[in-house]
Enzyme design. Structure first.
Site, PDB file in Angstrom:
ATOM      1  N   GLU A  93      -0.912  -1.334   0.806  1.00 18.43           N
ATOM      2  CA  GLU A  93      -1.995  -0.661   0.080  1.00 18.43           C
ATOM      3  C   GLU A  93      -2.479  -1.496  -1.086  1.00 18.43           C
ATOM      4  O   GLU A  93      -3.654  -1.465  -1.439  1.00 18.43           O
ATOM      5  CB  GLU A  93      -1.509   0.696  -0.456  1.00 18.43           C
ATOM      6  CG  GLU A  93      -1.178   1.694   0.621  1.00 18.43           C
ATOM      7  CD  GLU A  93      -0.486   2.936   0.062  1.00 18.43           C
ATOM      8  OE1 GLU A  93      -0.322   3.033  -1.169  1.00 18.43           O
ATOM      9  OE2 GLU A  93      -0.108   3.790   0.875  1.00 18.43           O
ATOM     10  N   HIS A  98       4.247  -7.781  -3.061  1.00 16.54           N
ATOM     11  CA  HIS A  98       5.342  -7.078  -3.736  1.00 16.54           C
ATOM     12  C   HIS A  98       6.390  -6.733  -2.698  1.00 16.54           C
ATOM     13  O   HIS A  98       6.077  -6.426  -1.550  1.00 16.54           O
ATOM     14  CB  HIS A  98       4.847  -5.799  -4.421  1.00 16.54           C
ATOM     15  CG  HIS A  98       4.065  -4.919  -3.509  1.00 16.54           C
ATOM     16  ND1 HIS A  98       2.748  -5.164  -3.179  1.00 16.54           N
ATOM     17  CD2 HIS A  98       4.421  -3.809  -2.802  1.00 16.54           C
ATOM     18  CE1 HIS A  98       2.324  -4.253  -2.335  1.00 16.54           C
ATOM     19  NE2 HIS A  98       3.323  -3.420  -2.081  1.00 16.54           N
ATOM     20  N   MET A  99       7.633  -6.772  -3.091  1.00 15.58           N
ATOM     21  CA  MET A  99       8.737  -6.424  -2.222  1.00 15.58           C
ATOM     22  C   MET A  99       9.280  -5.077  -2.681  1.00 15.58           C
ATOM     23  O   MET A  99       9.538  -4.887  -3.870  1.00 15.58           O
ATOM     24  CB  MET A  99       9.808  -7.508  -2.329  1.00 15.58           C
ATOM     25  CG  MET A  99      10.760  -7.579  -1.195  1.00 15.58           C
ATOM     26  SD  MET A  99      11.374  -9.274  -0.997  1.00 15.58           S
ATOM     27  CE  MET A  99      12.226  -9.518  -2.561  1.00 15.58           C
TER      28      MET A  99
HETATM   29  P1  AMP Z   1       2.363  -1.079  -0.298  1.00 14.47           P
HETATM   30  O1  AMP Z   1       2.008   0.142   0.488  1.00 14.47           O
HETATM   31  O2  AMP Z   1       3.440  -1.915   0.342  1.00 14.47           O
HETATM   32  O3  AMP Z   1       1.141  -1.877  -0.690  1.00 14.47           O
HETATM   33  O4  AMP Z   1       3.057  -0.536  -1.615  1.00 14.47           O
HETATM   34  C1  AMP Z   1       2.338  -0.221  -2.766  1.00 14.47           C
HETATM   35  C2  AMP Z   1       3.255   0.593  -3.630  1.00 14.47           C
HETATM   36  O5  AMP Z   1       2.794   0.550  -4.958  1.00 14.47           O
HETATM   37  C3  AMP Z   1       3.340   2.059  -3.221  1.00 14.47           C
HETATM   38  O6  AMP Z   1       4.691   2.393  -2.914  1.00 14.47           O
HETATM   39  C4  AMP Z   1       2.834   2.803  -4.456  1.00 14.47           C
HETATM   40  O7  AMP Z   1       3.519   4.019  -4.689  1.00 14.47           O
HETATM   41  C5  AMP Z   1       3.074   1.789  -5.558  1.00 14.47           C
HETATM   42  N1  AMP Z   1       2.213   1.906  -6.721  1.00 14.47           N
HETATM   43  C6  AMP Z   1       0.866   1.990  -6.730  1.00 14.47           C
HETATM   44  N2  AMP Z   1       0.400   2.068  -7.992  1.00 14.47           N
HETATM   45  C7  AMP Z   1       1.498   2.002  -8.800  1.00 14.47           C
HETATM   46  C8  AMP Z   1       1.691   2.028 -10.202  1.00 14.47           C
HETATM   47  N3  AMP Z   1       0.657   2.143 -11.058  1.00 14.47           N
HETATM   48  N4  AMP Z   1       2.943   1.944 -10.688  1.00 14.47           N
HETATM   49  C9  AMP Z   1       3.994   1.850  -9.849  1.00 14.47           C
HETATM   50  N5  AMP Z   1       3.878   1.807  -8.500  1.00 14.47           N
HETATM   51  C10 AMP Z   1       2.645   1.899  -7.982  1.00 14.47           C
END
Ligand code: AMP
Length: 105
Positions: A93, A98-99
């Site tokens: 997303e 990021h891991m």
């Molecule tokens: P991905 O789906 O692998 O791109 O993971 C993105 C992650 O970022 C998701 O688990 C979200 O919950 C997390 N996320 C998005 N915005 C934030 C934020 N402001 N602080 C902490 N985590 C976030």
């Protein structure tokens, strides 16, 4: 436009920062999928794993070393999982590498 993680790194938006070093930050996921759900994020904004280059090799290994350090510090180093999503079809997303570090301890 800066990614949401770059905004966190630059302290433009708040986050629960667990660990930080010169090239990496580790925060708690805002929507945890496990008892401990951390995100290990390089400060360099690279959209996906497909975009890394040879010069990023030290940075990539530093992400794993950060995982080792943080899990040891938190006492969860005997039971955790690492996950890195690539592209929307596999759940990415935020297009800033990021891991996910997940543990039920
Ligand atoms: P991905 O789906 O692998 O791109 O993971 C993105 C992650 O970022 C998701 O688990 C979200 O919950 C997390 N996320 C998005 N915005 C934030 C934020 N402001 N602080 C902490 N985590 C976030």
């Amino acid at each position: 436009m800066a990614s949401i993680f770059t905004k966190i790194i630059q302290r433009e938006i708040p986050a629960d920062i667990v660990y930080e070093q010169d090239n990496i930050i580790v925060i708690r996921d805002i929507n945890p999928q496990a008892k401990t759900h951390l995100l290990i994020i390089p400060k360099k904004e690279i959209p996906t794993l497909n975009d890394i280059v040879d010069d990023d090799s030290e940075l990539m290994s530093d992400m794993f070393l950060a995982a080792k350090k943080v899990t040891k510090d938190l006492g969860i180093d005997e039971w955790y999982s690492l996950r890195l999503n690539v592209w929307e079809k596999w759940g990415q997303e935020v297009f800033h590498i990021h891991m996910h570090l997940l543990s039920d301890i």
